[in-house]
Design an enzyme around this catalytic site. Structure first.
Site, short mmCIF file in Angstrom:
data_model
loop_
_atom_site.label_atom_id
_atom_site.label_comp_id
_atom_site.label_asym_id
_atom_site.label_seq_id
_atom_site.Cartn_x
_atom_site.Cartn_y
_atom_site.Cartn_z
CG MET A 158 -1.91 -1.19 1.18
SD MET A 158 -3.45 -0.92 2.05
CE MET A 158 -2.88 -0.68 3.71
CB SER A 206 4.05 -0.94 11.17
OG SER A 206 2.78 -0.42 10.85
CB SER A 207 2.95 2.35 6.81
OG SER A 207 3.60 1.58 5.83
CG LEU A 211 7.23 1.29 -0.76
CD1 LEU A 211 8.02 1.01 -2.03
CD2 LEU A 211 6.26 0.15 -0.45
CB VAL A 224 12.29 -5.71 8.64
CG1 VAL A 224 13.49 -4.80 8.86
CG2 VAL A 224 12.54 -6.63 7.44
N GLY A 264 4.90 -10.07 4.18
CA GLY A 264 5.64 -10.02 5.43
C GLY A 264 4.98 -10.87 6.51
CE LYS A 271 3.62 -4.93 10.52
NZ LYS A 271 2.35 -4.45 11.03
CG ASP A 272 0.61 -7.42 8.02
OD1 ASP A 272 0.18 -6.82 9.02
OD2 ASP A 272 1.30 -6.87 7.15
CG HIS A 331 6.82 -2.12 2.31
ND1 HIS A 331 6.72 -0.99 3.08
CD2 HIS A 331 5.59 -2.71 2.33
CE1 HIS A 331 5.50 -0.89 3.56
NE2 HIS A 331 4.79 -1.92 3.13
O1 PAF Z 1 -0.19 -5.80 3.66
C1 PAF Z 1 -0.61 -4.86 2.96
O2 PAF Z 1 0.06 -3.86 2.77
C2 PAF Z 1 -1.98 -4.96 2.31
O3 PAF Z 1 -2.88 -5.60 3.14
C3 PAF Z 1 -1.95 -5.61 0.91
C4 PAF Z 1 -1.47 -7.06 1.00
C5 PAF Z 1 -1.01 -4.83 0.00
C6 PAF Z 1 -3.34 -5.61 0.30
O4 PAF Z 1 -3.83 -4.32 0.14
#
Ligand code: PAF
Length: 286
Positions: free
Chosen positions: A27, A182-183, A30, A173, A144, A146-147, A34
């Site tokens: 999204m 995280s953003s 970065l 990371v 990642g 993390k999610d 990322h």
């Molecule tokens: O992890 C993310 O940044 C978002 O959930 C993704 C996978 C790009 C989907 O929008």
């Protein structure tokens, strides 16, 4: 490096592309997390595509879609330096035209924890990822660790829909104090930023407790909870099966400690895989 804005431009840019193609869905805004995914894709794939799309479908009405960080020019520069071949950056109307009606519902794995706190979130994630997979047709897609629940959801979707690609999950990371990149860390003020690493300390305490022989899930989680200062308001702290996000049958099989906590109006998430010490002479209770 090319930038495509539509499905047609992606298809045209990838005509005859060297395979395998690796896709890193993002999204934008970065950070090094990322870029680690991009680096891994670059090492493993002959063509690397990064998508940048702040997906409205995965944000609830009261969430931070409008203020989610956007940094397109900086992202493009970083991706050029990282040797990316193609950026796919559609706008919302291209991704979701007015008559768009289809959604992918990942079922139970997307209904707990993040799914309970953010109803519809994983439907939005699954839908956009399937659209990205169908547009880019990658052999591999990079996410990642993390999610962790997002990874579980997408694993379910890829299996259930027989999607012909491999999900590659890359290690989280972290900053030197343990905070996962995280953003959303950009939202934290100085006091919140100083408190934030306690989330990972709590997870590490759970993982360490299990590793050291605490096989009672509630007691292991309590060891983690003791690490959380008052500034971090727990949203959830638990140990789950990494594929289903259900309680694990016991703590000797695959398990991951998951956590989420509020710092002011920002909610952070993190997780830590649990590994059980297997001494040959150790008897493990059921
Ligand atoms: O992890 C993310 O940044 C978002 O959930 C993704 C996978 C790009 C989907 O929008």
């Amino acid at each position: 490096m090319r930038i495509a804005r539509t499905v047609g431009e992606v298809r045209e840019a990838l005509l005859g592309a060297a395979r395998p193609v690796g896709l890193v869905p993002t999204m934008g805004a970065l950070h090094a997390g990322h870029l680690a995914l991009v680096e891994r894709a670059r090492a493993e794939c002959r063509t690397v595509v990064v998508s940048i799309f702040v997906n409205p479908l995965q944000f609830g009405p009261a969430e931070d879609y409008a203020r989610y960080p956007r940094a397109f020019d900086g992202d493009v520069a970083a991706l050029r330096d990282a040797g990316v071949d193609l950026i796919y950056a559609p706008d919302a109307a291209t991704m979701y035209p007015p008559d768009f009606a289809t959604a992918i519902d990942p079922g139970a794995v997307g209904a707990r924890y993040e799914g309970a706190l953010r109803p519809g979130h994983f439907k939005g994630v699954a839908t956009v990822c399937v659209k990205l997979f169908a547009t880019v047709l990658p052999e591999r897609a990079y996410f990642g660790a993390k999610d962790a629940q997002q990874v579980a959801v997408l694993g379910r979707v890829v299996t259930d829909l027989n999607l012909p690609l491999e999900l590659v999950v890359c290690a989280t990371v972290r900053e030197s104090d343990g905070l996962a990149l995280s953003s959303r860390n950009a939202y934290l003020d100085a006091q919140q930023r100083a408190a934030a690493p306690a989330l990972h300390r709590a997870l590490s305490a759970i993982a360490r407790a299990v590793h050291d022989g605490e096989y009672d899930r509630d007691r292991a989680v309590a060891r983690g909870r003791a690490e959380l200062p008052a500034l971090l308001r727990e949203a959830y702290l638990d140990v789950v099966d990494p594929a289903t996000f259900e309680p694990p049958a016991n703590l000797h099989g695959p398990a991951v400690a998951i956590a989420s906590a509020w710092l002011g109006s920002t909610r952070l998430i993190d997780n830590e895989p649990i590994s059980v010490r297997c001494a040959a002479d150790e008897t493990v209770p059921a």
